[in-house]
Design an enzyme around this catalytic site. Structure first.
Site, PDB file in Angstrom:
ATOM      1  N   ASP A   6       0.863  -1.176   0.000  1.00 12.51           N
ATOM      2  CA  ASP A   6       0.000   0.000   0.000  1.00 12.51           C
ATOM      3  C   ASP A   6       0.902   1.229   0.000  1.00 12.51           C
ATOM      4  O   ASP A   6       1.463   1.606   1.032  1.00 12.51           O
ATOM      5  CB  ASP A   6      -0.916  -0.026   1.224  1.00 12.51           C
ATOM      6  CG  ASP A   6      -1.891   1.144   1.259  1.00 12.51           C
ATOM      7  OD1 ASP A   6      -2.024   1.836   0.226  1.00 12.51           O
ATOM      8  OD2 ASP A   6      -2.506   1.375   2.318  1.00 12.51           O
ATOM      9  N   SER A  10       3.827   9.367   1.509  1.00 16.32           N
ATOM     10  CA  SER A  10       5.042   9.521   2.298  1.00 16.32           C
ATOM     11  C   SER A  10       5.626   8.204   2.793  1.00 16.32           C
ATOM     12  O   SER A  10       6.783   8.157   3.184  1.00 16.32           O
ATOM     13  CB  SER A  10       4.769  10.432   3.513  1.00 16.32           C
ATOM     14  OG  SER A  10       3.741   9.890   4.323  1.00 16.32           O
ATOM     15  N   LYS A  13       3.283   0.845   3.187  1.00 25.69           N
ATOM     16  CA  LYS A  13       2.925  -0.228   4.112  1.00 25.69           C
ATOM     17  C   LYS A  13       2.946  -1.553   3.349  1.00 25.69           C
ATOM     18  O   LYS A  13       2.407  -1.640   2.245  1.00 25.69           O
ATOM     19  CB  LYS A  13       1.534  -0.007   4.698  1.00 25.69           C
ATOM     20  CG  LYS A  13       1.385   1.257   5.520  1.00 25.69           C
ATOM     21  CD  LYS A  13      -0.044   1.397   6.014  1.00 25.69           C
ATOM     22  CE  LYS A  13      -0.247   2.695   6.762  1.00 25.69           C
ATOM     23  NZ  LYS A  13      -1.671   2.863   7.175  1.00 25.69           N
ATOM     24  N   ASP A  92      -8.213   2.364  -1.747  1.00 27.79           N
ATOM     25  CA  ASP A  92      -8.093   2.002  -0.335  1.00 27.79           C
ATOM     26  C   ASP A  92      -9.458   1.734   0.264  1.00 27.79           C
ATOM     27  O   ASP A  92      -9.615   0.826   1.096  1.00 27.79           O
ATOM     28  CB  ASP A  92      -7.354   3.089   0.447  1.00 27.79           C
ATOM     29  CG  ASP A  92      -7.979   4.473   0.271  1.00 27.79           C
ATOM     30  OD1 ASP A  92      -8.735   4.684  -0.702  1.00 27.79           O
ATOM     31  OD2 ASP A  92      -7.688   5.350   1.099  1.00 27.79           O
ATOM     32  N   THR A 168     -10.116  29.474  24.123  1.00 31.45           N
ATOM     33  CA  THR A 168     -10.315  29.286  22.691  1.00 31.45           C
ATOM     34  C   THR A 168      -9.771  27.937  22.245  1.00 31.45           C
ATOM     35  O   THR A 168     -10.384  27.241  21.441  1.00 31.45           O
ATOM     36  CB  THR A 168      -9.637  30.418  21.910  1.00 31.45           C
ATOM     37  OG1 THR A 168     -10.268  31.659  22.258  1.00 31.45           O
ATOM     38  CG2 THR A 168      -9.760  30.204  20.401  1.00 31.45           C
TER      39      THR A 168
END
Length: 237
Positions: A6, A10, A13, A92, A168
C-alpha cells in the site's frame, strides 16, 4: 509468500502473507528497502495499491516467481460493486471493504477508515459494496480552522477537553473531537436503524481515538486494507 503493498504519499505499508494469513506488517520509505527486507526469501505474487506512480518492473527490486497486480478500478474484486462511478472510487476504500467482507462473511459491515479523511463504507451481507461517505479527518479539521480564519491557532491532539471549553483552544478542541465522536456515532446509528444486524469495522491512523470514545461495539483492525489487498490478490491469481 505474497506481498500486499500500500503505497501512500510519504510511506509504504507492506503486508507479508503466508497461506493467506498476515504474518508481518512493516513500513518502508522506498521500494529498495522492501527488496532488502525480502532478500533470500521467495516472493510469489504481489499486489500494489498506490497513490503515486509505481515502477512497472517492481521485480527489479522484489524478485517474483508469479504475478504482479496493480490494483485499480479495473481489477476484479470478490464483491459486487454498486458504486455509480467506480473509476472515481479510492482503491483504499474498496480494499478495506473487501477486507471486512472477507473477515466477516455474510454480515452487513460498516467500514470506518479514520485517516486524513474519514470514510464510511457499507458492504451488505450478500457481498454488495454500496458506497458510503467521506468527511474531513481529525487533523484536517484543525487545519481548516487555522487556515480559513485570521486568529485561530493551529492545534492538534486527541485529548478530550472540558465541556464547555473555557479557552479558545479548549473550544476548538472540543468542537473537533466531540463533533467527530457525534458524527461517527450518528452514522453508526443511522445504519443500525437500516440494518437489523450491523458489524462496525474501524481502521486508520486515528482509530485508537475512536475506539476509546465511541459508544458502540467496534472491531478495530488496523491492517484491514492490507488484508483486503491480499484477498483481491488471491482472487486474481
Amino acid at each position: 509468500m505474497n506481498l500486499a503493498i500500500d503505497m501512500g504519499n510519504s510511506r509504504i505499508k507492506v503486508g507479508f502473507f503466508e497461506s493467506g494469513s498476515l504474518v508481518r506488517e512493516s513500513i518502508f520509505s522506498d521500494l529498495p528497502e522492501i527488496g532488502e527486507a525480502v532478500k533470500g526469501q521467495e516472493v510469489q505474487h504481489v499486489i500494489v495499491s498506490s497513490v503515486r506512480k509505481t515502477p512497472e518492473k517492481l521485480s527489479a527490486v522484489v524478485p517474483l516467481t508469479g504475478k504482479q497486480i496493480q490494483f485499480s478500478s479495473q481489477t476484479p474484486v470478490p464483491l459486487q460493486n454498486a458504486y455509480a462511478t467506480p473509476h472515481t472510487l479510492g482503491v483504499d476504500r474498496l480494499a478495506a471493504a473487501v477486507g471486512a467482507s472477507y473477515l466477516f462473511p455474510g454480515q452487513n459491515c460498516l467500514v470506518i477508515d479514520a485517516g486524513t479523511c474519514i470514510t464510511y463504507d457499507l458492504v451488505e451481507a450478500a457481498g454488495i459494496y454500496q458506497g458510503g461517505n467521506i468527511s474531513p479527518g481529525l487533523n484536517m479539521r484543525y487545519q481548516a480552522m487555522h487556515t480559513f480564519t485570521g486568529k485561530l491557532p493551529l492545534l492538534s491532539g486527541t485529548k478530550l477537553p472540558l465541556r464547555p471549553g473555557k479557552t479558545t483552544e479548549q473550544a476548538m478542541q472540543g468542537g473537533v473531537l466531540y463533533g467527530l465522536v457525534a458524527e461517527v456515532e450518528g452514522i453508526i446509528q443511522h445504519y443500525e436503524r437500516q440494518y437489523k444486524s450491523l458489524t462496525v469495522v474501524l481502521c486508520g491512523g486515528d482509530a485508537p481515538f475512536f475506539e476509546s470514545t465511541v459508544k458502540a461495539r467496534i472491531f478495530v483492525i488496523p491492517e484491514l486494507v492490507l488484508i483486503g489487498l491480499n484477498r483481491i490478490l488471491e482472487y486474481n491469481v
